[in-house]
Every structure is written in structure tokens, then in C-alpha cells.
Design a protein around this motif. Structure first.
Motif, PDB file in Angstrom:
ATOM      1  N   LEU A   1      60.569  73.420 -78.585  1.00  0.00           N
ATOM      2  CA  LEU A   1      59.766  74.639 -78.697  1.00  0.00           C
ATOM      3  C   LEU A   1      58.527  74.575 -77.790  1.00  0.00           C
ATOM      4  N   SER A   2      58.407  73.493 -77.011  1.00  0.00           N
ATOM      5  CA  SER A   2      57.249  73.286 -76.117  1.00  0.00           C
ATOM      6  C   SER A   2      55.918  73.446 -76.836  1.00  0.00           C
ATOM      7  N   LEU A   3      55.802  72.789 -77.987  1.00  0.00           N
ATOM      8  CA  LEU A   3      54.554  72.875 -78.742  1.00  0.00           C
ATOM      9  C   LEU A   3      53.582  71.794 -78.312  1.00  0.00           C
ATOM     10  N   GLY A   4      52.332  72.156 -78.148  1.00  0.00           N
ATOM     11  CA  GLY A   4      51.291  71.178 -77.850  1.00  0.00           C
ATOM     12  C   GLY A   4      50.882  70.459 -79.125  1.00  0.00           C
ATOM     13  N   ASP A   5      50.262  69.292 -78.957  1.00  0.00           N
ATOM     14  CA  ASP A   5      49.928  68.444 -80.103  1.00  0.00           C
ATOM     15  C   ASP A   5      49.040  69.129 -81.139  1.00  0.00           C
ATOM     16  N   GLU A   6      48.213  70.065 -80.691  1.00  0.00           N
ATOM     17  CA  GLU A   6      47.286  70.709 -81.634  1.00  0.00           C
ATOM     18  C   GLU A   6      47.966  71.832 -82.436  1.00  0.00           C
ATOM     19  N   GLN A   7      49.214  72.151 -82.036  1.00  0.00           N
ATOM     20  CA  GLN A   7      49.862  73.312 -82.674  1.00  0.00           C
ATOM     21  C   GLN A   7      50.695  72.974 -83.901  1.00  0.00           C
ATOM     22  N   TRP A   8      50.883  71.685 -84.176  1.00  0.00           N
ATOM     23  CA  TRP A   8      51.769  71.329 -85.297  1.00  0.00           C
ATOM     24  C   TRP A   8      51.248  70.106 -86.029  1.00  0.00           C
ATOM     25  N   ALA A   9      51.824  69.869 -87.235  1.00  0.00           N
ATOM     26  CA  ALA A   9      51.538  68.635 -87.978  1.00  0.00           C
ATOM     27  C   ALA A   9      52.746  68.310 -88.854  1.00  0.00           C
ATOM     28  N   LEU A  10      52.797  67.061 -89.269  1.00  0.00           N
ATOM     29  CA  LEU A  10      53.874  66.576 -90.127  1.00  0.00           C
ATOM     30  C   LEU A  10      53.240  66.123 -91.434  1.00  0.00           C
ATOM     31  N   SER A  11      53.804  66.560 -92.560  1.00  0.00           N
ATOM     32  CA  SER A  11      53.242  66.127 -93.840  1.00  0.00           C
ATOM     33  C   SER A  11      54.353  65.916 -94.863  1.00  0.00           C
ATOM     34  N   PHE A  12      53.966  65.352 -96.006  1.00  0.00           N
ATOM     35  CA  PHE A  12      54.940  64.994 -97.044  1.00  0.00           C
ATOM     36  C   PHE A  12      54.539  65.595 -98.388  1.00  0.00           C
ATOM     37  N   GLN A  13      55.520  66.162 -99.050  1.00  0.00           N
ATOM     38  CA  GLN A  13      55.244  66.888-100.290  1.00  0.00           C
ATOM     39  C   GLN A  13      55.868  66.189-101.504  1.00  0.00           C
ATOM     40  N   SER A  14      55.646  66.796-102.668  1.00  0.00           N
ATOM     41  CA  SER A  14      56.350  66.442-103.912  1.00  0.00           C
ATOM     42  C   SER A  14      55.998  65.071-104.467  1.00  0.00           C
ATOM     43  N   ARG A  15      54.817  64.589-104.172  1.00  0.00           N
ATOM     44  CA  ARG A  15      54.429  63.267-104.676  1.00  0.00           C
ATOM     45  C   ARG A  15      54.374  63.262-106.202  1.00  0.00           C
ATOM     46  N   VAL A  16      54.899  62.179-106.805  1.00  0.00           N
ATOM     47  CA  VAL A  16      54.733  61.945-108.250  1.00  0.00           C
ATOM     48  C   VAL A  16      54.362  60.482-108.456  1.00  0.00           C
ATOM     49  N   GLY A  17      53.758  60.193-109.599  1.00  0.00           N
ATOM     50  CA  GLY A  17      53.428  58.813-109.928  1.00  0.00           C
ATOM     51  C   GLY A  17      52.154  58.353-109.255  1.00  0.00           C
ATOM     52  N   ARG A  18      51.839  57.074-109.471  1.00  0.00           N
ATOM     53  CA  ARG A  18      50.538  56.578-109.021  1.00  0.00           C
ATOM     54  C   ARG A  18      50.610  55.726-107.769  1.00  0.00           C
ATOM     55  N   GLU A  19      51.809  55.470-107.287  1.00  0.00           N
ATOM     56  CA  GLU A  19      51.938  54.653-106.084  1.00  0.00           C
ATOM     57  C   GLU A  19      51.388  55.380-104.859  1.00  0.00           C
ATOM     58  N   GLU A  20      51.154  54.604-103.794  1.00  0.00           N
ATOM     59  CA  GLU A  20      50.839  55.205-102.496  1.00  0.00           C
ATOM     60  C   GLU A  20      52.118  55.806-101.922  1.00  0.00           C
ATOM     61  N   TRP A  21      52.054  57.044-101.489  1.00  0.00           N
ATOM     62  CA  TRP A  21      53.204  57.688-100.835  1.00  0.00           C
ATOM     63  C   TRP A  21      52.893  57.919 -99.359  1.00  0.00           C
ATOM     64  N   LEU A  22      53.927  58.355 -98.655  1.00  0.00           N
ATOM     65  CA  LEU A  22      53.735  58.738 -97.251  1.00  0.00           C
ATOM     66  C   LEU A  22      52.638  59.792 -97.158  1.00  0.00           C
TER      67      LEU A  22
END
Lengths: 333, 333
Positions: free
Chosen positions: A229-250
Motif C-alpha cells: 500500500l506504499s505506506l510511510g512509517d508514520e501512517q500505520w502501527a501494529l498493536s495487540f488486543q484482547s489481553r487477559v490475566g496478569r502476565e506481560e503480553w505483547l
């Protein structure tokens, strides 16, 4: 041609409660959270006590309310969409293959179960079976758990099929291209957003540290889509959802990132969830409803959820190509 | 090219005691006869009592004497031949493939175990694995048992490979042709025998009645070889060896048939064992030594055992072709 030439294609996904009620959700969660590939941080007896003593008393009612927000007149979105995927793939393969093909759906938890799907294929004389877990990015908690369950159900079969098991397709050409095609029409209509967020289901860091390739595969998927999609670095991000529990997640966490972007006054965010092959409670409720609320409450302008690949023709074509790339010799007879 | 592009090929066979001693044979038999796919006629606790109370006290000494008759200076024939198959196949594939390939040996019982073989492949970054049980004819007692064990060992892996599992090749062109090429030179030298006997390992009829395709697959193999060798119906027969226990097994029984042929005064019998991919106690002792004694004692003229396919170049080529037909897309990179 005998019946034994029929090739079975088993599409698998996670599963869903049968109804948006506390009783049905309890059944679903009990099975899901008893899976050793999913809940593996505590010794089994302790986990059993917590699961049955606390979690299954408290969570079903709350989860049922969440499921009710996305339930359709036809039933659970994940199930309805998965069934459409099966019949669309069946049609495409019927047209492209020179042997009879039988596409079936099996869910890791609840109905239609993997065991039933295998029994149906077996009873119909399928002796060549391609298993396609609809998880583009490999993780033990999803992909390996599916394999474990299939292997365990196969113990009951005297005549095992020749088996081919796909363990992911995070960098598959057709999949990447289907993702791009799900994004482009939205932008053609509304113009590009300020930010495109790729939100994947999270995992405890412990899984990644012990060798699960999930994180790297998510990153590769995102990189390939952004290049296309020819996206520049400032145009997008990667994240992680649905965390449960007390551990460290992504990290970063999807809702924290949306809150922060809202605070920064970002005008428009589009969210795409490439890890979910079919829309479900995690995309429809957690992102499109709650994620949007979070972003707007914090001061953001607008959040659009880009629908999952579902039964889009590009997605079905990609799955058919995937089947051919793993079992072309079977499908061409 | 990263390490992850390495394709693993796991050749599997039944296994052998580590030494021709009662202690080593006891270990082997205990594992073999505890397999539910092998010993499935009695409830487990009753079987356990019979196995540990009687069988494992009596049989190891007798079996050890049998193994001693065929033991070589290099060790157990099955193991030695299997290792030669692995290195011959490795050489052929190294030449034919455009990606790195790693051929490993895993035995269902004893060493090198399937678990160790999987661990070695996994540790070397193999994420595409083709499993080739060296059983041309499918039976649950061999092929499915191998799958069960592999699946069970995979529970310990966090990152499962994409898996392809072959469930037989009884009618495979290369295999049939290798069988014919193992017979023809013997006949070219000595002329054809009066009778060619195809002797396969037997199975309880109960297995066949409950849907195991083994019997039909043995028959197909024999038919294809006889067609290729242009044998008339009176020139060959199919029989089953190695019967144990009191159940009805597949018939006719090899030793009964050899005795009968001896009584009839048949001058020369050649025996071939197409179900055994490598020579082992069942072919070298049961057929080439005891079967011969039986036939001669009853009045027969001469019995020649036609050696197994072992590491004959035609066999290795057939296995390489089989690997390509199931994983050509992997092997060609």
C-alpha cells in the motif's frame, strides 16, 4: 473414479458459544480455558480451581452481554461467516478441481466440532485430507491446539487419511493481496486515514520467549501489506488486543494506543485485524464498538473498522490457491 | 535462504530390540505390546496382567534366540538397513532438490525413537515435515500407531511444522516397479520358480472387518506385480505370516501353505515379502530360515527368499519420487 478419490478440505476456526446466554458462554469458556495450549501458566489443579471456582462463575454473564451486542438474526457472526466461507470455497473448488472435493467446517471449541467434521469426512470415504486452520499467523495456542485436537480425534479412526496440515500463511501472496483489497475500496471512497492500525490478538510474552513465531509472523504480514500500500512509517502501527490475566503480553496494547491517539487528537483511524479470518466478537465488539468508544472518548475524530476478509471473493480465491499449493496433486486427480 | 527452509523427511519403521538378549527383547516387547493400536482385543487391565504376568516372562528368552540367528556384526538388520535407506535417500534428494533436505529415521518402538527424531528435526529448524511410514500397505496397527505417536510427541513442541503424513503407497508405480526389479534378476539367473509366494504380515480378521483396508491393499500390490511379471494364476499365491494369539487371522497362513506345497512335492518356491520395506526378523528368520525348513521338511525341493527392497537403488528412487509427489512444492523451493 471411486468415492475414495474424494479430497477433504477441513477449514477450522476457534469457535463460538451456541447462544449469547450465560449458560452457553459458560460451556464455551469451560472448553476454551481447559485447553492446555491456551491456559498453561499454572499447574492444572490450581488452574481448575480458579477456572471453576471463580472464572466460570463470574465471566459468563459479562461475556454473554458482550456477545449479545454482535449477535445476528442468523446466529453468531463467526459461525455464520465461517459457513459462508465453506460454501464459497466449495463452489470455487468444484469449478477448479478435476476430482470430487468436500469442504467441511470444524471448530476447535463447541459446534460443529473438529471430531464431528472428521467423522463426516471419514464416513464419506475421504482418505486424503487437507487441514486449513484459518489462522494466518502461527501460534501454539491456536494452530497447535487445533492439531492436538485433530490428532486426538483421529485415535478413534481405524483408517486414517493421508494428512496435510497447514501451519500458517502469514506471508502468502493471495492472503496479503486480499488484505490490501479489503482496505483499498474504503480509502477510495473516504480517502486514506491519518493512521492505519493493524490490531492482532495478543499473546503472553512467555509464549513468544519460548519460541512461538507469532509475533514475527504478525510483523511480516504488516510489513508486506504496508509495502504493497506504499505506506510511510508514520501512517500505520501494529498493536495487540484482547489481553487477559496478569502476565506481560505483547505490546503495544490496542486500547491503550487508541486512547493515546485520541488524546493526541488524531482525526481519523482505520483499524484492520488481519489475524482474524472471520469477523467475531474480538473485531466486531472489541474494536468496532469498544475501540471506537475509547478513541472518541479520548478526543479522537473518527474510527472505522475495516471488515474482516470473511467470504470476500479475494479471500476465497486465496484459500483456494492455498489448497492448490498444498494439495494440487490431489485436487488435479 | 534461511534455516527454516529446510525440509524434513522422517522415514519411520517398526523398530527392533537393541540387542538379541532377553532383557533388550523384553523392553522392546513391553513397548510394542502396550500399544493400543496393536493389542486391542482385551480390556487394558486384563491385558496388562497377561502381558506382564505371562508374556513378558516367557517370550523374551525365546525371541532373543530368534533374533540371535539373524543378528549381524553391525547390529539388528532392520536398524542397519533403515540407516542405509536414510543415507541413500539423503544422497538422492541432495542431488535432486533445490532446498536443503534433512532425512531422519524414527522407529515406532525403541531407538531411534520418533520423539527423538522429531526433536532433532525441530531443533534444526525444520518447519516443513513429510512423514513417510515405510509401510506400503496401510494398517491401523502400524500406520495409525505411527501417527498417534508422532502426534503425541508433537504436544511437546510449541512451533509445529507444516505436516504431511503419507498413509501408504501400495499401488505406487515406483514401488511396484522396484518389487518387480527385485524379483527379475533372481529369475534371470535361476529361471522362474514353480510358485511365487507373496507373504505379508497377517492381521486379526476383526481389524479387517472393522474397516482396515490392509487386506485389499495387499491384494492390489500382488495383482499389480503379477500383471507386470505376466504371471498366470497357478504361478503365485498370497499368504499371511507371523500369526500370534487365538483370534482368527487373515488366511491362508504362510507356514501352513508352505507345508502343504511341500507335501504336494512342489520343486521350487520363491518367497517375496512386499510389505516389509527392510529385511527383519519376520523375513530373515521366519521366512528364509523357518519357512524354508517347513517347506523342505514337508518334502518340497527348494525355497529361495527374495531379499527385501532395502536400500536397492530402485527402492530409494521410488521413495524419492514418493517424497516429490507429496512435497514437490517444498523440495523444489
Amino acid at each position: 473414479m471411486t468415492q475414495h478419490d474424494t479430497v477433504g478440505i477441513l477449514l477450522t476456526n476457534l469457535g463460538t458459544p451456541a447462544a449469547p446466554t450465560p449458560a452457553a458462554v459458560r460451556k464455551y469458556l469451560a472448553q476454551f480455558l481447559s485447553d492446555r495450549r491456551v491456559a498453561d501458566s499454572l499447574p492444572r489443579p490450581i488452574w481448575w480451581l480458579i477456572l471453576h471456582g471463580i472464572i466460570l462463575r463470574v465471566r459468563p454473564a459479562k461475556s454473554a452481554r458482550i456477545y449479545r451486542r454482535i449477535w445476528t438474526s442468523e446466529g453468531s457472526p463467526l459461525l455464520v461467516i465461517s459457513q459462508r466461507q465453506v460454501s464459497a470455497l466449495q463452489s470455487v473448488l468444484d469449478e477448479r478441481c478435476s476430482v470430487p472435493v468436500r469442504v467441511e467446517l470444524g471448530m476447535r471449541y463447541q459446534e460443529p466440532s473438529l471430531g464431528e467434521a472428521l467423522q463426516r469426512l471419514h464416513a464419506d470415504g475421504v482418505r486424503k485430507l487437507l487441514v486449513v486452520p484459518l489462522y494466518p499467523q502461527y501460534s501454539a495456542a491456536t494452530t497447535a491446539s487445533t492439531f492436538d485436537e485433530i490428532a486426538s480425534r483421529m485415535k478413534g479412526l481405524r483408517w486414517l487419511p493421508a494428512l496435510r496440515f497447514i501451519n500458517g500463511y502469514h506471508d502468502d501472496e493471495g492472503y496479503i493481496s486480499a488484505l490490501c483489497e479489503s482496505i483499498r475500496p474504503v480509502w477510495a471512497k473516504r480517502g486514506p486515514p491519518d493512521r492505519l492500525l493493524f490490531s492482532f490478538h495478543g499473546l503472553p510474552l512467555r509464549h513468544i520467549d519460548s519460541g512461538d513465531p507469532y509475533h514475527g509472523e504478525c510483523e511480516t504480514t504488516v510489513r508486506l501489506v504496508c509495502e504493497r500500500l506504499s505506506l510511510g512509517d508514520e501512517q500505520w502501527a501494529l498493536s495487540f488486543q484482547s489481553r487477559v490475566g496478569r502476565e506481560e503480553w505483547l505490546r503495544p496494547n490496542t486500547d491503550e494506543l487508541l486512547w493515546q491517539w485520541g488524546k493526541e487528537g488524531v482525526k481519523r483511524v482505520d483499524v484492520v485485524c488481519p489475524g482474524f479470518s472471520a469477523d467475531c466478537v474480538e473485531t466486531l465488539e472489541e474494536i468496532a464498538i469498544r475501540g471506537r468508544d475509547t478513541f472518541l472518548s479520548a478526543g479522537g475524530g473518527a474510527l472505522h473498522y475495516i471488515p474482516g476478509l470473511n467470504d470476500r471473493p479475494e479471500h476465497i480465491r486465496a484459500l483456494a490457491d492455498l489448497a492448490f499449493s498444498h494439495a494440487g496433486d490431489w485436487l488435479n486427480g
